[in-house]
Design a protein around this motif. Structure first.
Motif, PDB file in Angstrom:
ATOM      1  N   VAL A  85       0.747  -1.210   0.072  1.00 10.21           N
ATOM      2  CA  VAL A  85      -0.017  -0.096  -0.002  1.00 10.21           C
ATOM      3  C   VAL A  85       0.931   1.167  -0.027  1.00 10.21           C
ATOM      4  O   VAL A  85       0.684   2.068  -0.476  1.00 10.21           O
ATOM      5  CB  VAL A  85      -1.030   0.042   1.316  1.00 10.21           C
ATOM      6  CG1 VAL A  85      -1.834   1.341   1.374  1.00 10.21           C
ATOM      7  CG2 VAL A  85      -2.114  -1.111   0.959  1.00 10.21           C
ATOM      8  N   ILE A  86       1.647   1.245   0.953  1.00  9.77           N
ATOM      9  CA  ILE A  86       2.835   2.393   0.935  1.00  9.77           C
ATOM     10  C   ILE A  86       3.283   2.671  -0.406  1.00  9.77           C
ATOM     11  O   ILE A  86       3.791   3.880  -0.822  1.00  9.77           O
ATOM     12  CB  ILE A  86       3.998   2.156   2.022  1.00  9.77           C
ATOM     13  CG1 ILE A  86       3.061   2.319   3.617  1.00  9.77           C
ATOM     14  CG2 ILE A  86       5.034   3.335   1.788  1.00  9.77           C
ATOM     15  CD1 ILE A  86       4.022   2.153   4.525  1.00  9.77           C
ATOM     16  N   LEU A  88       2.610   1.753  -3.498  1.00 13.22           N
ATOM     17  CA  LEU A  88       1.604   2.283  -4.122  1.00 13.22           C
ATOM     18  C   LEU A  88       1.421   4.001  -3.815  1.00 13.22           C
ATOM     19  O   LEU A  88       1.300   4.709  -5.198  1.00 13.22           O
ATOM     20  CB  LEU A  88       0.390   1.547  -4.370  1.00 13.22           C
ATOM     21  CG  LEU A  88      -0.676   2.260  -5.214  1.00 13.22           C
ATOM     22  CD1 LEU A  88      -0.313   1.967  -6.782  1.00 13.22           C
ATOM     23  CD2 LEU A  88      -2.132   1.437  -5.032  1.00 13.22           C
ATOM     24  N   ALA A  89       1.260   4.033  -2.833  1.00 19.06           N
ATOM     25  CA  ALA A  89       1.043   5.569  -2.348  1.00 19.06           C
ATOM     26  C   ALA A  89       1.954   6.667  -3.028  1.00 19.06           C
ATOM     27  O   ALA A  89       1.908   7.490  -3.393  1.00 19.06           O
ATOM     28  CB  ALA A  89       0.754   5.589  -0.803  1.00 19.06           C
ATOM     29  N   LYS A  90       3.357   6.021  -2.518  1.00 14.80           N
ATOM     30  CA  LYS A  90       4.620   6.945  -2.910  1.00 14.80           C
ATOM     31  C   LYS A  90       4.592   6.980  -4.470  1.00 14.80           C
ATOM     32  O   LYS A  90       5.012   8.114  -4.903  1.00 14.80           O
ATOM     33  CB  LYS A  90       5.716   6.202  -2.452  1.00 14.80           C
ATOM     34  CG  LYS A  90       5.833   6.265  -0.845  1.00 14.80           C
ATOM     35  CD  LYS A  90       7.239   5.711  -0.228  1.00 14.80           C
ATOM     36  CE  LYS A  90       7.287   5.784   1.124  1.00 14.80           C
ATOM     37  NZ  LYS A  90       8.744   5.440   1.611  1.00 14.80           N
ATOM     38  N   SER A  91       3.993   6.042  -5.187  1.00 15.78           N
ATOM     39  CA  SER A  91       4.205   6.102  -6.624  1.00 15.78           C
ATOM     40  C   SER A  91       3.246   7.177  -7.173  1.00 15.78           C
ATOM     41  O   SER A  91       3.514   7.615  -8.355  1.00 15.78           O
ATOM     42  CB  SER A  91       4.028   4.701  -7.246  1.00 15.78           C
ATOM     43  OG  SER A  91       2.525   4.331  -7.383  1.00 15.78           O
ATOM     44  N   MET A  92       2.210   7.356  -6.583  1.00 16.81           N
ATOM     45  CA  MET A  92       1.022   8.107  -6.726  1.00 16.81           C
ATOM     46  C   MET A  92       1.304   9.815  -6.121  1.00 16.81           C
ATOM     47  O   MET A  92       0.491  10.430  -6.408  1.00 16.81           O
ATOM     48  CB  MET A  92      -0.264   7.705  -6.695  1.00 16.81           C
ATOM     49  CG  MET A  92      -0.219   6.357  -7.532  1.00 16.81           C
ATOM     50  SD  MET A  92      -1.961   5.767  -7.353  1.00 16.81           S
ATOM     51  CE  MET A  92      -2.901   7.013  -8.354  1.00 16.81           C
ATOM     52  N   GLY A  93       2.129   9.896  -5.101  1.00 14.22           N
ATOM     53  CA  GLY A  93       2.456  10.799  -4.632  1.00 14.22           C
ATOM     54  C   GLY A  93       1.497  11.354  -3.426  1.00 14.22           C
ATOM     55  O   GLY A  93       1.103  12.347  -3.057  1.00 14.22           O
ATOM     56  N   VAL A  94       0.588  10.372  -2.917  1.00 11.78           N
ATOM     57  CA  VAL A  94      -0.265  10.595  -1.796  1.00 11.78           C
ATOM     58  C   VAL A  94       0.148   9.871  -0.413  1.00 11.78           C
ATOM     59  O   VAL A  94      -0.655   9.750   0.336  1.00 11.78           O
ATOM     60  CB  VAL A  94      -1.762   9.731  -2.193  1.00 11.78           C
ATOM     61  CG1 VAL A  94      -2.250  10.573  -3.632  1.00 11.78           C
ATOM     62  CG2 VAL A  94      -1.640   8.369  -2.416  1.00 11.78           C
TER      63      VAL A  94
END
Length: 210
Positions: A85-86, A88-94
């Motif tokens: 989850v982390i 993916l979030a980092k790859s999307m900047g959220v």
């Protein structure tokens, strides 16, 4: 912080309708339940390994929270998926918009967002342990470890006040009783998850004199 419980206003949990109505919730955060099967992170209240391809992907949720600039409570329904989850979030900047509850552990490597623990190993969430809970969380020296997450039926006003006295932040769910919202909104230092986010927001504003 006010979190709109998944399915607020009868929109259904983990649904497109819920995600499309974030503006009317008046909340700081939305909530989704997260599973992973066959390499796919998806949202669902129950595991759906054989239909996960048809479920809303977590990527779509992250795209929405980025566009709306709101936080998302990632209620992890499985252990050992937080790193995915982390990532993916980092790859999307959220990554800074994430809140972790559910299957999140004090032993997880969390370097972004907010972690609210549903349990701490060997330390029940009772009044006698409040100071020890605070000490345990502080001992990790991790700024992303925020506090504890528990059902509001397990606490009372004294529990909340004692947590506040030692600086222990709490997140409580799912508070749909108006009287309990009136009681807890002004005094909880942390988060309240509710299906009545507009009511909670109004109470919070009134408590601040807004």
């Amino acid at each position: 912080m006010i979190t709109a419980h998944g399915g607020s206003f009868g929109s259904g949990r983990n649904t497109t309708k819920y995600l499309n109505h974030t503006e009317i919730f008046g909340a700081d955060a939305i909530e989704v339940d997260i599973y992973k099967h066959f390499g796919i992170l998806y949202i669902s209240h129950l595991p759906a390994p054989f239909t996960c391809f048809k479920k809303i992907k977590l990527r779509e949720v992250f795209k929405l929270v980025k566009e709306k600039n709101i936080k998302v409570n990632c209620d992890l329904k499985q252990r050992h998926i937080i790193n995915d989850v982390i990532k993916l979030a980092k790859s999307m900047g959220v990554q800074d918009q994430l809140i972790f509850t559910g299957c999140v552990s004090e032993f997880d490597n969390i370097d972004c967002g907010e972690a609210w623990f549903n349990r701490l190993k060997g330390l029940p969430y009772i009044r006698q342990n409040i100071a020890k809970i605070k000490e345990r969380i502080d001992s990790y020296n991790n700024p992303h470890f925020m506090g504890i997450n528990l059902n509001y039926r397990r606490i009372n006003g004294k529990f909340v006040e004692e947590c506040k006295a030692v600086g222990l932040k709490i997140s409580i769910f799912t508070v749909d009783d108006i009287e309990k919202l009136i009681q807890y909104v002004p005094i909880v230092d942390g988060n309240i998850t509710t299906n009545l986010p507009l009511v909670a927001r109004s109470l919070l504003n009134n408590s601040k004199g807004n």
